[in-house]
Design a protein around this motif. Structure first.
Motif, short mmCIF file in Angstrom:
data_model
loop_
_atom_site.label_atom_id
_atom_site.label_comp_id
_atom_site.label_asym_id
_atom_site.label_seq_id
_atom_site.Cartn_x
_atom_site.Cartn_y
_atom_site.Cartn_z
N ILE A 79 0.83 -1.21 0.00
CA ILE A 79 0.00 0.00 0.00
C ILE A 79 0.86 1.25 0.00
N PHE A 80 2.13 1.12 0.39
CA PHE A 80 3.05 2.26 0.39
C PHE A 80 3.67 2.50 -0.99
N ALA A 81 3.54 1.55 -1.89
CA ALA A 81 4.08 1.67 -3.24
C ALA A 81 3.01 2.24 -4.17
N PRO A 82 3.40 2.76 -5.34
CA PRO A 82 2.40 3.20 -6.31
C PRO A 82 1.41 2.08 -6.63
N ARG A 83 0.18 2.44 -6.94
CA ARG A 83 -0.85 1.43 -7.14
C ARG A 83 -0.50 0.47 -8.28
N LYS A 84 0.18 0.95 -9.32
CA LYS A 84 0.57 0.08 -10.42
C LYS A 84 1.52 -1.02 -9.95
N VAL A 85 2.32 -0.73 -8.92
CA VAL A 85 3.23 -1.73 -8.38
C VAL A 85 2.44 -2.81 -7.65
N LEU A 86 1.46 -2.39 -6.86
CA LEU A 86 0.58 -3.37 -6.21
C LEU A 86 -0.15 -4.20 -7.26
N GLU A 87 -0.63 -3.55 -8.30
CA GLU A 87 -1.31 -4.27 -9.38
C GLU A 87 -0.39 -5.30 -10.02
N TYR A 88 0.86 -4.91 -10.26
CA TYR A 88 1.82 -5.85 -10.87
C TYR A 88 1.99 -7.09 -10.00
N VAL A 89 2.16 -6.91 -8.69
CA VAL A 89 2.40 -8.06 -7.81
C VAL A 89 1.18 -8.99 -7.82
N VAL A 90 -0.01 -8.41 -7.77
CA VAL A 90 -1.23 -9.24 -7.79
C VAL A 90 -1.34 -10.00 -9.10
N VAL A 91 -1.11 -9.31 -10.22
CA VAL A 91 -1.21 -9.96 -11.53
C VAL A 91 -0.12 -11.02 -11.69
N HIS A 92 1.07 -10.74 -11.17
CA HIS A 92 2.17 -11.72 -11.20
C HIS A 92 1.73 -13.02 -10.53
N GLU A 93 1.11 -12.89 -9.36
CA GLU A 93 0.69 -14.10 -8.64
C GLU A 93 -0.49 -14.77 -9.34
N LEU A 94 -1.38 -13.99 -9.93
CA LEU A 94 -2.48 -14.59 -10.69
C LEU A 94 -1.94 -15.38 -11.88
N ALA A 95 -0.87 -14.88 -12.49
CA ALA A 95 -0.29 -15.59 -13.64
C ALA A 95 0.22 -16.96 -13.23
N HIS A 96 0.61 -17.11 -11.96
CA HIS A 96 1.09 -18.42 -11.49
C HIS A 96 -0.04 -19.45 -11.40
N LEU A 97 -1.27 -19.01 -11.47
CA LEU A 97 -2.36 -19.98 -11.52
C LEU A 97 -2.32 -20.76 -12.83
N ARG A 98 -1.73 -20.16 -13.85
CA ARG A 98 -1.62 -20.78 -15.17
C ARG A 98 -0.23 -21.41 -15.39
N HIS A 99 0.81 -20.74 -14.90
CA HIS A 99 2.18 -21.20 -15.08
C HIS A 99 2.90 -21.14 -13.74
N ARG A 100 3.31 -22.28 -13.21
CA ARG A 100 3.90 -22.32 -11.88
C ARG A 100 5.30 -21.72 -11.84
N SER A 101 6.13 -22.02 -12.82
CA SER A 101 7.52 -21.58 -12.79
C SER A 101 7.68 -20.25 -13.51
N HIS A 102 8.88 -19.66 -13.36
CA HIS A 102 9.18 -18.40 -14.03
C HIS A 102 9.87 -18.65 -15.37
N GLY A 103 9.36 -19.57 -16.13
CA GLY A 103 9.92 -19.86 -17.44
C GLY A 103 9.41 -18.87 -18.48
N PRO A 104 9.88 -19.01 -19.73
CA PRO A 104 9.46 -18.09 -20.81
C PRO A 104 7.94 -18.00 -20.98
N ALA A 105 7.26 -19.14 -20.82
CA ALA A 105 5.80 -19.14 -20.98
C ALA A 105 5.13 -18.25 -19.94
#
Length: 243
Positions: A185-211
């Protein structure tokens, strides 16, 4: 506690291994360095990883020392103080009221209404209420972001929980449970959005590979900006001023 020698500096670090992480990472906070390793890592794997991160670790520690030396804690929670919020420092106004309980509003700054009975240790009261307000706002923002992306991309986590993480800013378990650090909450809202979307992406791809990164770019094409901001400014995201 193990150490790593970088030039004349000897840096102590806490080593942790986890079967839940998919990549090694280093977390630097004031007075503490944590190295998160894979459960299968041997000593040589960890040493090789630290050797690759020597320059980054040295620069990060130096920046941390500079930030800590120049940090000015809020001396009192009074009118005119500044409260970090979404990447900015917003003004605080404290007013007395005849209400029965303390109330907080936000309109281009924080307005705190103190009941007349609150005479002792008002700093602690205001700090406690602001912290609760920030945690609620972080939870509301995270839920709104997750709902928007979930509807659009069919990414529905089993649950989303807010907490204080000791390593990283978010996680997504194999069972689909997502955890986000409320300090974002202390970071810009776009940063919070990025972290949430990053974790949502792991619902589809578990590892940090190219996909994974390709999918993340599909979800959030401008994710690089917030990710870079977080990498450069994570040491500044702190609730120390509330303690």
């Amino acid at each position: 506690m193990p150490t790593i020698q970088i030039g004349r500096a000897e840096i102590a670090y806490e080593l942790r291994r986890s079967a839940c992480v998919t990549e090694r990472r280093i977390t630097v906070t004031p007075g503490h360095v944590e190295v998160m390793a894979l459960a299968t890592d041997g000593d040589n794997d960890i040493a090789s990883f630290l050797n690759r991160k020597r320059e980054w670790l040295f620069n990060t520690m130096r920046d941390m020392e500079r930030i800590e030396a120049s940090r000015h804690a809020v001396p009192r929670f009074m009118t005119g103080s500044k409260i970090p919020y979404r990447g900015r420092k917003m003004p605080l106004t404290v007013q007395r009221t005849d209400a029965e309980r303390i109330e907080i509003a936000y309109r281009n700054g924080f307005q705190v209404y103190l009941p007349v009975w609150a005479e002792d240790d008002t700093d602690r009261l205001v700090a406690t209420e602001i912290k609760l307000w920030l945690k609620r706002r972080a939870r509301r923002d995270v839920q709104a972001i997750a709902a928007a992306y979930g509807r659009r991309f069919d990414l529905i986590p089993r649950s989303i929980r807010m907490t204080e993480l000791t390593g990283g800013w978010g996680s997504c378990g194999k069972d689909g449970n997502i955890v986000i650090d409320w300090h974002l909450i202390f970071a810009p809202r776009k940063v919070l959005e990025y972290v949430v979307v990053h974790e949502l992406a792991h619902l589809r791809h578990r590892s940090h590979g190219p996909a994974f990164w390709q999918f993340l770019e599909t979800l959030m094409p401008n994710y690089m900006g917030p990710m870079d901001w977080l990498g450069s400014n994570q040491s500044k995201i702190s609730a120390d001023f509330l303690n």
